[in-house]
Design an enzyme around this catalytic site. Structure first.
Site, short mmCIF file in Angstrom:
data_model
loop_
_atom_site.label_atom_id
_atom_site.label_comp_id
_atom_site.label_asym_id
_atom_site.label_seq_id
_atom_site.Cartn_x
_atom_site.Cartn_y
_atom_site.Cartn_z
N CYS A 117 -4.24 -3.70 3.31
CA CYS A 117 -4.06 -3.20 4.92
C CYS A 117 -5.44 -3.69 5.80
CB CYS A 117 -3.64 -1.82 4.83
SG CYS A 117 -2.79 -1.29 6.39
N GLU B 97 0.71 -1.30 0.06
CA GLU B 97 -0.25 -0.03 -0.05
C GLU B 97 0.79 1.12 0.00
OE1 GLU B 97 -3.58 1.34 2.92
OE2 GLU B 97 -1.86 0.41 3.90
N LYS C 133 -9.66 0.80 -2.05
CA LYS C 133 -9.48 0.09 -0.63
C LYS C 133 -10.94 0.52 -0.35
CE LYS C 133 -7.13 0.46 3.72
NZ LYS C 133 -6.19 1.24 4.48
#
Length: 274
Positions: free
Chosen positions: A150, A40, A112
């Site tokens: 994440c 990321e 995301k």
């Protein structure tokens, strides 16, 4: 299938980050990796999110992604890396994992879903969430990869949706914020998602001090195939995709799910059947 996780220590110097991505990609390709996963915010990263992420954002057709495509082409690899993608809300770009084929074609882009509004931070103040919650996968040969970023790792339903969509490998790019037990949680959750879904997991994380490092590649039983510690570098592993079928025969959890069995709205358990 030989896969690598790369662990840079990215910062707010985009040119330096791209040079490091090129260097680590070359190392991974030299070790025979066909797919190389970067974390990321690989192309732009700071200790805390702020308004500069919006200024660093570019469309997926912009110069930063063109450079990533060139790196993939130059080293003959499938490359996945976290970028800051311009969105329809200029002050809140997307946090995106972009995947490029060995020809340099953009083959997948995952924005995301679960933003990191936790641990005293508010990613949603500076980043837009994905407009849909659809799982994003891409194929390399006959292997299907599913993308996660994440904080997504804490939401097992996304990993399950990717497995249901055919993912055999979960490719997770992260900049896992340090803190009490955070490294242990990162490692535990990587193993849990592998075990939950009987898939391989490749977790690429930013190196300290911004993140915790400890990038890993795990097998479908949660066993570690290759790992890094805190220092920047590359870890490579061969994935025997044939193992998935055998493990799923031994533990057929996908077929045994009983999603209709829920806790009652008054928070009491239903009476046991006699």
């Amino acid at each position: 299938m030989r896969v690598a996780v790369a662990q840079p220590a990215s910062n707010d110097d985009v040119a330096a980050n791209l040079a490091l991505i090129d260097q680590l990609a070359a190392q991974a390709a030299g070790e025979g990796a066909q797919v190389v996963l970067f974390p990321e915010y690989a192309t732009y990263e700071k200790r805390r999110l702020d308004e500069t992420f919006a200024r660093a954002a570019q469309p997926l057709g912009g110069p930063i992604c063109a450079d990533l495509a060139s790196i993939a082409r130059r080293h003959g690899i499938t490359l996945v890396a976290g970028v800051v993608e311009a969105s329809p809300v200029p002050e809140r770009p997307f946090n995106t994992l972009a995947a490029f084929s060995p020809s340099g074609a953009l083959i997948a882009a995952y924005r995301k879903i679960h933003l990191f509004d936790a641990q005293g931070q508010r990613e949603s103040d500076f980043i837009s969430p994905a407009p849909t919650a659809d799982p994003v996968t891409f194929d390399v040969g006959d292997v299907t990869f599913g993308l996660m970023t994440c904080y997504d790792l804490r939401f097992p339903e996304l990993a399950r949706a990717l497995a249901d969509a055919g993912a055999q490998v979960l490719a997770i790019g992260a900049s896992w914020v340090p803190g009490e037990l955070k490294t242990d949680q990162w490692l535990t959750l990587l193993a849990a998602r592998a075990i939950d879904n009987a898939v391989f997991v490749a977790g690429s994380c930013q190196a300290p001090p911004i993140s915790v490092g400890h990038s890993q590649i795990l097998d479908p039983q949660g066993g570690v195939l290759s790992r890094l510690s805190a220092e920047p570098g590359v870890a490579v592993a061969d994935l025997d995709l044939g193992r998935i079928a055998g493990i799923r025969r031994d533990f057929p959890v996908a077929q045994q799910r009983r999603m209709g069995v829920l806790i009652r709205s008054d928070h009491t358990q239903p009476e046991s059947a006699v």
